[in-house]
Design a protein around this motif. Structure first.
Motif, PDB file in Angstrom:
ATOM      1  N   TYR A 149     -14.251 -51.842 -94.330  1.00  0.00           N
ATOM      2  CA  TYR A 149     -13.685 -51.440 -93.039  1.00  0.00           C
ATOM      3  C   TYR A 149     -12.947 -52.617 -92.409  1.00  0.00           C
ATOM      4  O   TYR A 149     -11.791 -52.512 -91.994  1.00  0.00           O
ATOM      5  CB  TYR A 149     -14.804 -50.957 -92.127  1.00  0.00           C
ATOM      6  CG  TYR A 149     -14.357 -50.381 -90.800  1.00  0.00           C
ATOM      7  CD1 TYR A 149     -14.338 -49.006 -90.600  1.00  0.00           C
ATOM      8  CD2 TYR A 149     -13.991 -51.212 -89.743  1.00  0.00           C
ATOM      9  CE1 TYR A 149     -13.944 -48.467 -89.373  1.00  0.00           C
ATOM     10  CE2 TYR A 149     -13.592 -50.687 -88.530  1.00  0.00           C
ATOM     11  CZ  TYR A 149     -13.574 -49.320 -88.346  1.00  0.00           C
ATOM     12  OH  TYR A 149     -13.174 -48.796 -87.146  1.00  0.00           O
ATOM     13  N   ALA A 150     -13.616 -53.757 -92.349  1.00  0.00           N
ATOM     14  CA  ALA A 150     -13.016 -54.951 -91.745  1.00  0.00           C
ATOM     15  C   ALA A 150     -11.768 -55.381 -92.504  1.00  0.00           C
ATOM     16  O   ALA A 150     -10.757 -55.760 -91.905  1.00  0.00           O
ATOM     17  CB  ALA A 150     -14.033 -56.085 -91.706  1.00  0.00           C
ATOM     18  N   ALA A 151     -11.826 -55.316 -93.823  1.00  0.00           N
ATOM     19  CA  ALA A 151     -10.679 -55.724 -94.637  1.00  0.00           C
ATOM     20  C   ALA A 151      -9.460 -54.840 -94.361  1.00  0.00           C
ATOM     21  O   ALA A 151      -8.332 -55.324 -94.235  1.00  0.00           O
ATOM     22  CB  ALA A 151     -11.042 -55.673 -96.121  1.00  0.00           C
ATOM     23  N   ARG A 152      -9.679 -53.539 -94.259  1.00  0.00           N
ATOM     24  CA  ARG A 152      -8.559 -52.624 -94.011  1.00  0.00           C
ATOM     25  C   ARG A 152      -8.005 -52.810 -92.599  1.00  0.00           C
ATOM     26  O   ARG A 152      -6.794 -52.777 -92.395  1.00  0.00           O
ATOM     27  CB  ARG A 152      -9.007 -51.176 -94.201  1.00  0.00           C
ATOM     28  CG  ARG A 152      -7.952 -50.118 -93.847  1.00  0.00           C
ATOM     29  CD  ARG A 152      -6.659 -50.320 -94.603  1.00  0.00           C
ATOM     30  NE  ARG A 152      -6.857 -50.250 -96.037  1.00  0.00           N
ATOM     31  CZ  ARG A 152      -5.889 -50.478 -96.917  1.00  0.00           C
ATOM     32  NH1 ARG A 152      -4.659 -50.808 -96.502  1.00  0.00           N
ATOM     33  NH2 ARG A 152      -6.130 -50.412 -98.224  1.00  0.00           N
ATOM     34  N   ILE A 153      -8.872 -53.013 -91.614  1.00  0.00           N
ATOM     35  CA  ILE A 153      -8.411 -53.278 -90.245  1.00  0.00           C
ATOM     36  C   ILE A 153      -7.555 -54.533 -90.229  1.00  0.00           C
ATOM     37  O   ILE A 153      -6.487 -54.583 -89.593  1.00  0.00           O
ATOM     38  CB  ILE A 153      -9.605 -53.441 -89.285  1.00  0.00           C
ATOM     39  CG1 ILE A 153     -10.299 -52.096 -89.056  1.00  0.00           C
ATOM     40  CG2 ILE A 153      -9.143 -54.048 -87.951  1.00  0.00           C
ATOM     41  CD1 ILE A 153      -9.439 -51.042 -88.371  1.00  0.00           C
ATOM     42  N   GLY A 154      -7.988 -55.557 -90.933  1.00  0.00           N
ATOM     43  CA  GLY A 154      -7.218 -56.792 -91.002  1.00  0.00           C
ATOM     44  C   GLY A 154      -5.834 -56.570 -91.567  1.00  0.00           C
ATOM     45  O   GLY A 154      -4.852 -57.134 -91.070  1.00  0.00           O
ATOM     46  N   GLN A 155      -5.739 -55.735 -92.598  1.00  0.00           N
ATOM     47  CA  GLN A 155      -4.440 -55.461 -93.207  1.00  0.00           C
ATOM     48  C   GLN A 155      -3.548 -54.679 -92.269  1.00  0.00           C
ATOM     49  O   GLN A 155      -2.351 -54.957 -92.142  1.00  0.00           O
ATOM     50  CB  GLN A 155      -4.625 -54.680 -94.510  1.00  0.00           C
ATOM     51  CG  GLN A 155      -3.343 -54.476 -95.302  1.00  0.00           C
ATOM     52  CD  GLN A 155      -2.700 -55.779 -95.700  1.00  0.00           C
ATOM     53  OE1 GLN A 155      -3.313 -56.605 -96.362  1.00  0.00           O
ATOM     54  NE2 GLN A 155      -1.452 -55.994 -95.272  1.00  0.00           N
TER      55      GLN A 155
ATOM     56  N   ALA B 245       1.194 -54.804 -88.612  1.00  0.00           N
ATOM     57  CA  ALA B 245       1.782 -54.564 -87.292  1.00  0.00           C
ATOM     58  C   ALA B 245       2.339 -55.860 -86.712  1.00  0.00           C
ATOM     59  O   ALA B 245       3.413 -55.883 -86.104  1.00  0.00           O
ATOM     60  CB  ALA B 245       0.737 -53.971 -86.344  1.00  0.00           C
ATOM     61  N   LYS B 246       1.615 -56.957 -86.917  1.00  0.00           N
ATOM     62  CA  LYS B 246       2.081 -58.254 -86.425  1.00  0.00           C
ATOM     63  C   LYS B 246       3.380 -58.661 -87.120  1.00  0.00           C
ATOM     64  O   LYS B 246       4.332 -59.112 -86.473  1.00  0.00           O
ATOM     65  CB  LYS B 246       1.021 -59.322 -86.673  1.00  0.00           C
ATOM     66  CG  LYS B 246       1.479 -60.727 -86.294  1.00  0.00           C
ATOM     67  CD  LYS B 246       0.425 -61.764 -86.657  1.00  0.00           C
ATOM     68  CE  LYS B 246       0.910 -63.152 -86.288  1.00  0.00           C
ATOM     69  NZ  LYS B 246      -0.095 -64.195 -86.640  1.00  0.00           N
TER      70      LYS B 246
ATOM     71  N   PHE C 283     -14.301 -59.675 -86.422  1.00  0.00           N
ATOM     72  CA  PHE C 283     -13.640 -60.500 -85.406  1.00  0.00           C
ATOM     73  C   PHE C 283     -12.630 -61.445 -86.047  1.00  0.00           C
ATOM     74  O   PHE C 283     -11.534 -61.643 -85.523  1.00  0.00           O
ATOM     75  CB  PHE C 283     -14.658 -61.312 -84.607  1.00  0.00           C
ATOM     76  CG  PHE C 283     -14.027 -62.062 -83.461  1.00  0.00           C
ATOM     77  CD1 PHE C 283     -13.883 -61.459 -82.223  1.00  0.00           C
ATOM     78  CD2 PHE C 283     -13.531 -63.354 -83.625  1.00  0.00           C
ATOM     79  CE1 PHE C 283     -13.265 -62.126 -81.164  1.00  0.00           C
ATOM     80  CE2 PHE C 283     -12.914 -64.032 -82.583  1.00  0.00           C
ATOM     81  CZ  PHE C 283     -12.775 -63.414 -81.349  1.00  0.00           C
ATOM     82  N   LEU C 284     -12.963 -62.004 -87.194  1.00  0.00           N
ATOM     83  CA  LEU C 284     -12.077 -62.977 -87.838  1.00  0.00           C
ATOM     84  C   LEU C 284     -10.757 -62.356 -88.280  1.00  0.00           C
ATOM     85  O   LEU C 284      -9.701 -62.980 -88.154  1.00  0.00           O
ATOM     86  CB  LEU C 284     -12.775 -63.614 -89.043  1.00  0.00           C
ATOM     87  CG  LEU C 284     -14.004 -64.477 -88.733  1.00  0.00           C
ATOM     88  CD1 LEU C 284     -14.587 -65.052 -90.018  1.00  0.00           C
ATOM     89  CD2 LEU C 284     -13.659 -65.593 -87.753  1.00  0.00           C
ATOM     90  N   VAL C 285     -10.786 -61.135 -88.800  1.00  0.00           N
ATOM     91  CA  VAL C 285      -9.532 -60.513 -89.236  1.00  0.00           C
ATOM     92  C   VAL C 285      -8.666 -60.140 -88.038  1.00  0.00           C
ATOM     93  O   VAL C 285      -7.435 -60.180 -88.118  1.00  0.00           O
ATOM     94  CB  VAL C 285      -9.772 -59.271 -90.128  1.00  0.00           C
ATOM     95  CG1 VAL C 285     -10.532 -59.658 -91.396  1.00  0.00           C
ATOM     96  CG2 VAL C 285     -10.503 -58.160 -89.383  1.00  0.00           C
TER      97      VAL C 285
END
Length: 288
Positions: free
Chosen positions: A193-199, A204-205, A98-100
């Motif tokens: 997984y979370a780290a890659r989603i965050g990147q 994209a942002k 959620f944080l990323v």
């Protein structure tokens, strides 16, 4: 609690109408992402969903900047996001996910020491986007990690463990190599997984914001609005946050698994977005 590091003439709220349109359009992209088996198409739909979320947030900020007279100006708010029941396994990696997502959508967060609750600070439409993305990605992360654990590939790897024994009345500490445990593999998989989603979301942002401020006719105004939004959210957070200390995520003592981290990273690179009926609530809370 820890730190993580206007209206229309007909009376309808500009933010409400824009938010509804945004979520409808994002939902369409999410469904397209989830309906394709082509990982490249899925990645493209995911990036498009994030770009739309970012662009919509910019539009809302412009609307706020032009709110005058009797028009009601939208301001930041605080929302509690329940990750799960205290003591449940997986809370830290779920909270990390959620944080990323929040970081890529202009939402600041504090988190309870138990990792069971996240305090999200931001504009309501941005928090809505975070919850929609989290709900979809959480299901995929759990499914992917379950599949990985069932494959058993992590069992061929070993990790260093600290062992304490009693010898002649003395405590003797030694470091030994032991097979990677399933819980260690799962934590490493979900952390990666979370780290890659965050990147991916951050990329994209950045792409969306770069495109938004590059338009010659509106670049100066957009840049100022974005900066104004950033400052407004920062001031709101400082005024309302009571966080003390820093949340450190998944503890290093959980052990390390390179194989699980690589697998988690691969799964996140091809993650598909979309709301899932498997979750009992839109916030993806872990059941009791």
């Amino acid at each position: 609690m820890l730190g993580c590091g206007s209206r229309h003439r007909d009376g309808r709220s500009v933010a409400g109408v824009s938010s509804e349109k945004m979520l409808t359009r994002i939902g369409g992209l999410l469904r397209q992402a989830e309906s394709t088996d082509n990982e490249h198409e899925s990645a493209a739909f995911m990036a498009a969903a994030q770009r739309l979320a970012t662009a919509s947030s910019i539009d809302l900020a412009v609307a706020r900047a032009h709110a005058t007279g009797r028009e009601q100006r939208v301001t930041p708010t605080q929302r509690l996001v329940h990750i799960g029941e205290p003591g449940k396994r997986g809370l830290r990696t779920y909270a990390q996910l959620f944080l990323v997502i929040a970081a890529a959508n202009d939402v600041q967060c504090d988190i309870a020491q138990t990792s069971a609750v996240v305090y999200a600070y931001g504009f309501a439409a941005d928090i809505d986007v975070c919850e929609a993305l989290y709900t979809s990605l959480l299901v995929q992360m759990v499914r992917a990690s379950d599949t990985y654990i069932k494959s058993g590939t992590y069992r061929s790897e070993t990790t260093v463990r600290t062992v304490v024994e009693r010898r002649g009345g003395r405590r003797v500490t030694s470091r030994v190599r032991r097979p990677v445990a399933a819980v260690t593999a799962r934590l490493n998989f979900q952390t990666a997984y979370a780290a890659r989603i965050g990147q991916r979301l951050a990329d994209a942002k950045q792409e969306a914001q770069t495109e938004a401020v590059s338009a010659p006719e509106t670049s100066a105004e957009t840049a100022l609005v974005l900066r104004g939004k950033e400052l407004e959210l920062r001031d709101y957070y400082r005024e309302h946050s009571t966080a003390r200390g820093t949340w450190r995520g998944v503890k290093a003592t959980a052990g390390h698994s390179s194989d699980a981290r690589r697998a988690g990273d691969r799964a996140a690179r091809t993650a598909r977005l979309g709301n899932s009926p498997e979750l009992p609530s839109p916030r993806g809370r872990i059941g009791s």
